[in-house]
Enzyme design. Structure first.
Site, PDB file in Angstrom:
ATOM      1  N   ASN A 104       0.705  -1.169   0.017  1.00  0.00           N
ATOM      2  CA  ASN A 104       0.069  -0.065  -0.001  1.00  0.00           C
ATOM      3  C   ASN A 104       0.858   1.163  -0.095  1.00  0.00           C
ATOM      4  O   ASN A 104       2.076   1.312   0.391  1.00  0.00           O
ATOM      5  CB  ASN A 104      -1.027  -0.224   1.246  1.00  0.00           C
ATOM      6  N   VAL A 105       0.412   2.234  -0.620  1.00  0.00           N
ATOM      7  CA  VAL A 105       1.118   3.436  -0.640  1.00  0.00           C
ATOM      8  C   VAL A 105       0.440   4.728   0.227  1.00  0.00           C
ATOM      9  O   VAL A 105       0.714   5.925   0.210  1.00  0.00           O
ATOM     10  CB  VAL A 105       1.148   4.056  -2.111  1.00  0.00           C
ATOM     11  N   HIS A 121       6.003  -0.115  -2.749  1.00  0.00           N
ATOM     12  CA  HIS A 121       5.656   0.634  -3.809  1.00  0.00           C
ATOM     13  C   HIS A 121       5.742   2.271  -3.391  1.00  0.00           C
ATOM     14  O   HIS A 121       5.171   2.938  -4.429  1.00  0.00           O
ATOM     15  CB  HIS A 121       4.275   0.139  -4.269  1.00  0.00           C
ATOM     16  N   ASN A 248      -7.152 -13.374   3.703  1.00  0.00           N
ATOM     17  CA  ASN A 248      -7.539 -12.643   2.349  1.00  0.00           C
ATOM     18  C   ASN A 248      -8.941 -13.149   2.177  1.00  0.00           C
ATOM     19  O   ASN A 248      -9.139 -14.426   1.907  1.00  0.00           O
ATOM     20  CB  ASN A 248      -6.568 -12.803   1.502  1.00  0.00           C
ATOM     21  N   CYS A 266      -9.631  -8.842   7.171  1.00  0.00           N
ATOM     22  CA  CYS A 266      -8.690  -9.210   8.159  1.00  0.00           C
ATOM     23  C   CYS A 266      -8.856  -8.235   9.545  1.00  0.00           C
ATOM     24  O   CYS A 266      -8.178  -8.764  10.547  1.00  0.00           O
ATOM     25  CB  CYS A 266      -7.218  -8.698   7.349  1.00  0.00           C
TER      26      CYS A 266
END
Length: 281
Positions: A104-105, A121, A248, A266
């Protein structure tokens, strides 16, 4: 209750493998209001994302990206960590899963108090110059977009948010966008994230391979592992015969060689598991 049984099972696994390498994905941020990329079958939910080569070569694609990201960033910047992020931070404080790699960003793991997070990322909160490599704060870049494009904040309704701070915006808005350039060298600016078709830094990849080698086991949280940038580490873990566990909703690229899989959101499972581990210490 199935969740109670699963939390007991996961707690036992974590206690037996305290040196966990945790890899998180979009499913971890879903309950913070940030959409995921894929459905439960692993299929892409929305239009194809921007490609690295297109951003570099096509001025309109850069305009299109920043027009959409202008609105998307407003919602990402307001997002708060949910109980999945908070539970993983608590696990780290308890001595479990001290290494976390996120696809995740959004920076939500850090906001939850998680230390030494590896942003595989990159981070949307940063903007990098493609010419001189200077990094600037995204909020300052947002202000410059505002100043050079007064019409941007006049849309009557907030565009629909998409993953990674993207939003649905008409191309007519993008085509008239004035893009700020680097204040240091007048170079082209890009969010400090890895676009599709781009490459993760080789040194970072090697560091995560070493972390995989040193880990007792791998825990995947909220990722289908469909992109190779993260799947490669799970593949290496399999070669090293490390236990691999996934939380997931839906299929993952690693389903055939998982040690365990919890096919559920989750947030609830991690919250219950962390509570058990806290009580048992």
């Amino acid at each position: 209750m199935a969740l109670s049984k699963d939390s007991l099972t996961l707690a036992d696994f974590i206690r037996a493998n305290p040196k966990l390498l945790i890899i998180s994905g979009a499913g971890c941020s879903q309950d913070s209001g940030i959409p995921t990329y894929r459905d439960k079958q692993g299929n892409w939910l929305r239009n194809d994302p921007i490609q690295h080569k297109d951003y570099l070569s096509d001025p309109f694609m850069r305009q299109r990206y920043w027009a959409r990201s202008y609105y998307g960033w407003q919602q990402i910047a307001q997002a708060k960590p949910n109980r999945a992020h908070q539970s993983l931070a608590t696990l780290q404080q308890l001595g479990f899963g001290t290494r976390l790699v996120t696809q995740n960003v959004d920076g939500l793991h850090q906001l939850a108090g998680h230390k030494n997070v590896i942003d595989l990322h990159g981070r949307l909160s940063e903007v990098v110059c493609l010419d001189c490599s200077e990094i600037t704060d995204r909020n300052k870049h947002q202000q410059r977009l505002d100043e050079e494009n007064p019409s941007l904040n006049k849309l009557r309704s907030q565009p629909e948010l998409r993953p990674d701070g993207d939003a649905e915006v008409d191309n007519s808005i993008a085509s008239t966008l004035n893009l700020p350039r680097c204040l240091n060298c007048d170079g082209v600016l890009k969010p400090n994230v890895v676009f599709y078709g781009g490459s993760v830094d080789r040194g970072l990849v090697q560091k995560i391979y070493q972390m995989t080698q040193a880990a007792d086991a791998i825990l995947i949280v909220g990722s289908s592992l469909m992109v190779f940038s993260s799947f490669r580490f799970v593949k290496r873990a399999r070669e090293l015969q490390k236990p691999i566990v996934v939380i997931n909703e839906g299929v993952t690229r690693a389903d055939e060689f998982l040690t365990m899989k919890f096919e559920q959101p989750c947030q609830e499972l991690l919250t219950a598991t962390t509570k058990l581990l806290t009580e048992q210490l």
